[in-house]
Write a protein that holds these residues in place. Structure first.
Motif, PDB file in Angstrom:
ATOM      1  N   ASP A   1       0.823  -1.214   0.000  1.00  0.00           N
ATOM      2  CA  ASP A   1       0.000   0.000   0.000  1.00  0.00           C
ATOM      3  C   ASP A   1       0.856   1.262   0.000  1.00  0.00           C
ATOM      4  O   ASP A   1       0.430   2.306  -0.506  1.00  0.00           O
ATOM      5  CB  ASP A   1      -0.936   0.030   1.219  1.00  0.00           C
ATOM      6  CG  ASP A   1      -2.059  -1.005   1.121  1.00  0.00           C
ATOM      7  OD1 ASP A   1      -2.269  -1.553   0.016  1.00  0.00           O
ATOM      8  OD2 ASP A   1      -2.706  -1.267   2.146  1.00  0.00           O
ATOM      9  N   LEU A   2       2.052   1.184   0.574  1.00  0.00           N
ATOM     10  CA  LEU A   2       2.934   2.354   0.594  1.00  0.00           C
ATOM     11  C   LEU A   2       3.354   2.759  -0.813  1.00  0.00           C
ATOM     12  O   LEU A   2       3.693   3.921  -1.047  1.00  0.00           O
ATOM     13  CB  LEU A   2       4.183   2.082   1.435  1.00  0.00           C
ATOM     14  CG  LEU A   2       3.996   2.002   2.944  1.00  0.00           C
ATOM     15  CD1 LEU A   2       5.333   1.780   3.626  1.00  0.00           C
ATOM     16  CD2 LEU A   2       3.330   3.246   3.495  1.00  0.00           C
ATOM     17  N   LYS A   3       3.317   1.809  -1.751  1.00  0.00           N
ATOM     18  CA  LYS A   3       3.672   2.148  -3.136  1.00  0.00           C
ATOM     19  C   LYS A   3       2.731   3.213  -3.680  1.00  0.00           C
ATOM     20  O   LYS A   3       3.130   4.070  -4.457  1.00  0.00           O
ATOM     21  CB  LYS A   3       3.667   0.895  -4.011  1.00  0.00           C
ATOM     22  CG  LYS A   3       4.799  -0.038  -3.644  1.00  0.00           C
ATOM     23  CD  LYS A   3       4.764  -1.337  -4.420  1.00  0.00           C
ATOM     24  CE  LYS A   3       5.893  -2.243  -3.933  1.00  0.00           C
ATOM     25  NZ  LYS A   3       5.712  -3.624  -4.311  1.00  0.00           N
ATOM     26  N   GLY A   4       1.479   3.170  -3.233  1.00  0.00           N
ATOM     27  CA  GLY A   4       0.528   4.212  -3.622  1.00  0.00           C
ATOM     28  C   GLY A   4       0.899   5.560  -3.019  1.00  0.00           C
ATOM     29  O   GLY A   4       0.759   6.603  -3.663  1.00  0.00           O
ATOM     30  N   LEU A   5       1.393   5.542  -1.786  1.00  0.00           N
ATOM     31  CA  LEU A   5       1.807   6.797  -1.128  1.00  0.00           C
ATOM     32  C   LEU A   5       2.990   7.431  -1.844  1.00  0.00           C
ATOM     33  O   LEU A   5       3.122   8.651  -1.871  1.00  0.00           O
ATOM     34  CB  LEU A   5       2.229   6.532   0.319  1.00  0.00           C
ATOM     35  CG  LEU A   5       1.159   6.354   1.365  1.00  0.00           C
ATOM     36  CD1 LEU A   5       1.791   6.258   2.741  1.00  0.00           C
ATOM     37  CD2 LEU A   5       0.186   7.497   1.331  1.00  0.00           C
ATOM     38  N   ALA A   6       3.847   6.590  -2.396  1.00  0.00           N
ATOM     39  CA  ALA A   6       5.055   7.092  -3.050  1.00  0.00           C
ATOM     40  C   ALA A   6       4.743   7.825  -4.352  1.00  0.00           C
ATOM     41  O   ALA A   6       5.622   8.467  -4.930  1.00  0.00           O
ATOM     42  CB  ALA A   6       6.026   5.940  -3.308  1.00  0.00           C
ATOM     43  N   THR A   7       3.485   7.735  -4.780  1.00  0.00           N
ATOM     44  CA  THR A   7       3.103   8.400  -6.046  1.00  0.00           C
ATOM     45  C   THR A   7       1.899   9.329  -5.874  1.00  0.00           C
ATOM     46  O   THR A   7       1.295   9.741  -6.857  1.00  0.00           O
ATOM     47  CB  THR A   7       2.758   7.343  -7.123  1.00  0.00           C
ATOM     48  OG1 THR A   7       1.681   6.536  -6.649  1.00  0.00           O
ATOM     49  CG2 THR A   7       3.952   6.470  -7.445  1.00  0.00           C
ATOM     50  N   ILE A   8       1.547   9.677  -4.621  1.00  0.00           N
ATOM     51  CA  ILE A   8       0.340  10.492  -4.422  1.00  0.00           C
ATOM     52  C   ILE A   8       0.493  11.880  -5.029  1.00  0.00           C
ATOM     53  O   ILE A   8       1.588  12.411  -5.136  1.00  0.00           O
ATOM     54  CB  ILE A   8      -0.059  10.640  -2.926  1.00  0.00           C
ATOM     55  CG1 ILE A   8       1.081  11.243  -2.105  1.00  0.00           C
ATOM     56  CG2 ILE A   8      -0.572   9.355  -2.349  1.00  0.00           C
ATOM     57  CD1 ILE A   8       0.679  11.629  -0.684  1.00  0.00           C
ATOM     58  N   ASP A   9      -0.639  12.445  -5.412  1.00  0.00           N
ATOM     59  CA  ASP A   9      -0.695  13.815  -5.904  1.00  0.00           C
ATOM     60  C   ASP A   9      -0.579  14.727  -4.683  1.00  0.00           C
ATOM     61  O   ASP A   9      -1.377  14.634  -3.746  1.00  0.00           O
ATOM     62  CB  ASP A   9      -2.032  14.043  -6.621  1.00  0.00           C
ATOM     63  CG  ASP A   9      -2.174  15.466  -7.131  1.00  0.00           C
ATOM     64  OD1 ASP A   9      -1.201  16.241  -7.035  1.00  0.00           O
ATOM     65  OD2 ASP A   9      -3.269  15.805  -7.616  1.00  0.00           O
ATOM     66  N   THR A  10       0.407  15.587  -4.688  1.00  0.00           N
ATOM     67  CA  THR A  10       0.636  16.432  -3.506  1.00  0.00           C
ATOM     68  C   THR A  10       0.070  17.839  -3.680  1.00  0.00           C
ATOM     69  O   THR A  10       0.277  18.693  -2.824  1.00  0.00           O
ATOM     70  CB  THR A  10       2.138  16.513  -3.190  1.00  0.00           C
ATOM     71  OG1 THR A  10       2.815  17.041  -4.328  1.00  0.00           O
ATOM     72  CG2 THR A  10       2.703  15.142  -2.844  1.00  0.00           C
ATOM     73  N   ASP A  11      -0.635  18.069  -4.757  1.00  0.00           N
ATOM     74  CA  ASP A  11      -1.225  19.393  -4.994  1.00  0.00           C
ATOM     75  C   ASP A  11      -2.579  19.444  -4.298  1.00  0.00           C
ATOM     76  O   ASP A  11      -3.627  19.237  -4.916  1.00  0.00           O
ATOM     77  CB  ASP A  11      -1.357  19.628  -6.505  1.00  0.00           C
ATOM     78  CG  ASP A  11      -1.792  21.051  -6.807  1.00  0.00           C
ATOM     79  OD1 ASP A  11      -1.643  21.915  -5.921  1.00  0.00           O
ATOM     80  OD2 ASP A  11      -2.292  21.293  -7.930  1.00  0.00           O
ATOM     81  N   LEU A  12      -2.565  19.691  -2.999  1.00  0.00           N
ATOM     82  CA  LEU A  12      -3.784  19.624  -2.196  1.00  0.00           C
ATOM     83  C   LEU A  12      -4.201  20.988  -1.692  1.00  0.00           C
ATOM     84  O   LEU A  12      -3.365  21.798  -1.277  1.00  0.00           O
ATOM     85  CB  LEU A  12      -3.557  18.722  -0.971  1.00  0.00           C
ATOM     86  CG  LEU A  12      -3.163  17.268  -1.236  1.00  0.00           C
ATOM     87  CD1 LEU A  12      -2.859  16.580   0.082  1.00  0.00           C
ATOM     88  CD2 LEU A  12      -4.267  16.543  -1.963  1.00  0.00           C
TER      89      LEU A  12
END
Length: 195
Positions: free
Chosen positions: A137-148
């Motif tokens: 699941d951390l693999k998803g965190l490593a690619t999250i959109d950070t424009d929040l």
């Protein structure tokens, strides 16, 4: 004043990085630190070498910087191995924008996963299904959109994702170090002192 027992936070370490001419976020290295402590029992010397290499310097510029960087490792080991299960990734706090905090979490996950990938499949084969899923699941965190946008919903989502990273880190450490923390024994009436 000695920094030995002071708790290091994100800004402390970022300031130390700046002293060494580096603008990089400590979050990536904190992810690496956490996974390295779990998988390799990373020594203080090896940690200092890793940080200096990342900062592009031969050695810390002064004793307080060295103490602060070693204190960072020490507090991480203590938190990961404590029965209170109070480990927290070294991430930007509420003084930073939601985007900056999300970027920190993304970099932390990237650092953490890099160490796990470098370790290969051997350690992974011994992991529980829950740990494998948490790390995947951390693999998803490593690619999250950070424009929040700074809104409560995004804030809650980021908190939940950070909590997931925190739990994955503690699961990895505890599975690699059976008996540390001594969680099971705390609840066992047999090990309680007799009155």
């Amino acid at each position: 004043m000695s920094l030995i027992n002071e708790r290091q936070d994100f800004s402390d370490i970022a300031d130390t990085f700046l002293l060494h001419g580096s603008m990089q976020s400590p979050a990536f290295l904190d992810g690496r630190l956490c996974a390295s402590l779990a998988l390799h029992d990373l020594s203080a010397e090896a940690w200092l070498e890793t940080v200096c290499e990342n900062l592009g310097v031969e050695q810390p510029r002064d004793e307080p910087s060295a103490e602060r960087l070693l204190g960072w490792r020490r507090q991480t080991v203590e938190a990961l191995s404590a029965s209170e299960m109070n480990y927290e990734p070294l991430l930007p706090d509420d003084l930073f924008s939601l985007s900056e905090r999300a970027q920190g979490l993304k970099e932390w996950a990237q650092g953490f996963l890099e160490v796990i990938e470098d370790a290969g499949e051997a350690p992974r084969k011994k992991w529980s299904e829950a740990l494998r899923e948490a790390v995947d699941d951390l693999k998803g965190l490593a690619t999250i959109d950070t424009d929040l946008d700074d809104d409560p919903e995004n804030e809650n989502d980021l908190f939940a994702l950070t909590e997931h990273a925190r739990m994955a880190a503690m699961m990895l450490y505890t599975e690699q170090h059976p008996g540390q923390p001594q969680v099971e024994k705390v609840d066992d009436p047999e090990t309680q002192p007799k009155h």
